[in-house]
Design a protein around this motif. Structure first.
Motif, short mmCIF file in Angstrom:
data_model
loop_
_atom_site.label_atom_id
_atom_site.label_comp_id
_atom_site.label_asym_id
_atom_site.label_seq_id
_atom_site.Cartn_x
_atom_site.Cartn_y
_atom_site.Cartn_z
N LEU A 83 50.31 36.81 42.49
CA LEU A 83 49.76 37.77 41.52
C LEU A 83 48.93 38.82 42.26
O LEU A 83 48.36 38.53 43.31
N GLN A 84 48.85 39.99 41.66
CA GLN A 84 48.06 41.06 42.29
C GLN A 84 46.60 40.97 41.89
O GLN A 84 46.27 40.69 40.73
N LEU A 85 45.73 41.24 42.85
CA LEU A 85 44.30 41.37 42.57
C LEU A 85 43.97 42.86 42.54
O LEU A 85 44.58 43.65 43.26
N ASN A 86 42.98 43.23 41.71
CA ASN A 86 42.58 44.64 41.73
C ASN A 86 41.52 44.86 42.82
O ASN A 86 41.18 43.92 43.55
N GLU A 87 41.01 46.07 42.93
CA GLU A 87 40.10 46.38 44.05
C GLU A 87 38.79 45.59 43.97
O GLU A 87 38.07 45.47 44.95
N ASN A 98 28.38 44.25 43.99
CA ASN A 98 29.51 44.41 43.08
C ASN A 98 29.31 45.65 42.22
O ASN A 98 28.29 45.74 41.53
N PRO A 99 30.25 46.58 42.23
CA PRO A 99 30.03 47.83 41.51
C PRO A 99 30.24 47.77 39.99
O PRO A 99 29.90 48.72 39.30
N TRP A 100 30.76 46.64 39.46
CA TRP A 100 31.04 46.61 38.02
C TRP A 100 29.85 46.05 37.24
O TRP A 100 28.94 45.46 37.82
N CYS A 101 29.93 46.23 35.91
CA CYS A 101 28.91 45.67 34.99
C CYS A 101 29.43 44.33 34.50
O CYS A 101 30.59 44.20 34.15
#
Lengths: 354, 115
Positions: free
Chosen positions: A291-295, A180-183
């Motif tokens: 609903l939309q999911l982000n990347e 996972n690229p996020w913090c």
């Protein structure tokens, strides 16, 4: 009365933000239908048995206790445990929702004015990243599992002995292209909080925090300072390449980037600061509600800086299903979503005229 | 060496952490705040000796002493006494470590161990 203002609001998810949204709505005399997929309310703090909350080390019961008892005793909140939202149609302000019970427990249909989605998060499954030997070597645990051990007041290895030397590995399943690229924003603070608790519990334990950056945001920084200055917790800047079970201890191989040298040191226990990721419930509700999911798989708000508004009218978002956040932020988002739902019901009430 | 620009690092692996030197430094009147160090490097950046001599690196000395990296501590013996005690590092330290005092304490401990 059948105006939208008198229709209930559907809250999906019974964690801190869902509970807070449900309670605030009920206290504004709005009926609430609270749907929770698990058999108990409370979300992650109850499921993983949180003991103390960062940054002031207050007992989690101080936050969760009143929230849970108020929601469960409020006659305006109808709680559906072991349940899920199966379908949703109709116009915003007068949605028709179908609520299903797990394991073929039947369906009920309800009319709601708006929906608050607070489906929370799952911890990263460390088995996905094999270098940490999670699930294969004994005494390699996640911060979520350590919480329960701390709550019981008994932190021990598989042999029942208290560890003498423990490594916390930060950013497991976070800030990494391969996973996972996020913090996950809270795991630094939570790991440090747990290290302090462990030091209080086992006086002679030696603790090593193996980090790439310490991100104790805002006033959580106090935890970081205290851990060094008052508790003598050691920090090693670097990443871990491998955790290997020798048969007696865990050999942790990595690099100490501050001296530019590899280390191969034995530990009794390794705690992985597993990150936050959207769970299957978030993906499912996105499909059900359109609903939309982000990347990254989180629910995308209409505007990236305004979390409450989803991409669909009459559906509001709160908590970790939007982005990783702390409990205090989740509670605030729950309240914000309750406010948005109330405003919306008042705005559409005269127009829908159901 | 990180922070020792232009020097070659010989192959070595750290096999253990040893905090005995750290405990001695902490007990020294000027080394009490060594535990506060978070390795930001303000001390080395401000140090006039480090500017001239790349083997002199206050941040690095503190870290090697804290973690008990024996080989690194051995290397320090040649350079740690170059500190002029000008106090610039102490002035810029955000955590109140007093690096110049800590270096004095480390030097004293190394000297004691030698005698």
């Amino acid at each position: 009365m059948t105006m939208a203002e008198n229709l209930p609001v559907l809250v999906v998810g019974g964690g801190p933000s869902g509970l807070k949204a449900a309670l605030d709505l009920a206290e504004l005399d709005t009926k609430v239908i609270l749907v929770e997929k698990r058999g108990e309310l409370g979300g992650a703090p109850i499921r993983w048995k949180y003991k103390l909350l960062a940054p002031e080390l207050r007992p989690s019961e101080e936050v969760m206790g009143p929230l849970l008892s108020s929601v469960e005793s409020n006659p305006l909140v109808s709680v559906h445990k072991d349940s899920f939202v199966d379908a949703c149609d109709g116009p915003a302000g007068n949605f028709r929702v179908v609520i299903g019970k797990n394991e073929g427990g039947g369906f009920v249909e309800r009319r709601v004015s708006s929906i608050v989605v607070a489906t929370g998060f799952e911890h990263f499954d460390a088995r996905v990243d094999p270098r940490y030997s999670y699930g294969r070597a004994p005494n390699v645990i996640g911060i979520n599992e350590l919480e329960g051990m701390l709550k019981e007041g008994r932190v021990v290895g598989h042999d029942g002995k208290a560890p003498k030397r423990v490594a916390f590995i930060f950013c497991v399943g976070s800030r990494d292209r391969a996973t996972n690229p996020w913090c996950c924003t809270v795991c630094c603070g939570v790991s440090i909080k747990q290290a302090i608790e462990m030091k209080e519990l086992i006086k002679d334990v030696q603790l090593y925090m193996i980090y790439m950056d310490i991100r104790t945001m805002g006033q959580w920084e106090k935890l970081y300072w205290d851990s060094m200055e008052k508790y003598g917790i050691n920090y090693i800047r670097g990443r871990v390449a491998e955790v290997y079970w020798t048969g007696e201890k865990l050999l942790v191989k990595g690099e100490d980037t501050l001296v530019r040298g590899p280390f191969e040191v034995l530990f009794d226990m390794v705690v992985l600061a597993v990150g936050i990721e959207p769970g299957p419930g978030t993906k499912k509700i996105a499909g059900t509600l359109g609903l939309q999911l982000n990347e990254n798989g989180f629910l995308a708000p209409r505007h990236p800086n305004i979390h409450t508004e989803s991409t669909r009218e009459g559906i509001f978002l709160a908590g970790c299903c939007v982005t990783p956040m702390s409990i205090e932020e989740s509670l605030a988002e729950g309240s914000a979503a309750a406010m948005a739902a109330t405003k919306f019901a008042r705005k559409v009430a005269p127009k829908v005229g159901v | 060496m990180s922070g020792r620009w232009g020097l070659i690092v010989l192959p070595r692996t750290i096999n253990d952490f040893d905090h005995s030197l750290l405990e001695m430094v902490k007990a020294h009147p000027k080394g009490g705040h060594v535990g506060n160090c978070w390795q930001c490097g303000n001390c080395t950046a401000a140090c006039p000796v480090a500017e001239k001599n790349p083997t002199f690196n206050p941040r690095y000395f503190i870290y090697a002493a804290k973690m008990g990296y024996e080989q690194e501590v051995k290397k320090m013996k040649e350079s740690i006494y170059l500190c002029t005690s000008c106090g610039r590092c102490t002035e810029v330290c955000p955590k109140g470590v007093d690096p110049s005092g800590v270096m004095e304490a480390i030097g004293t401990m190394i000297r004691k161990a030698r005698s």
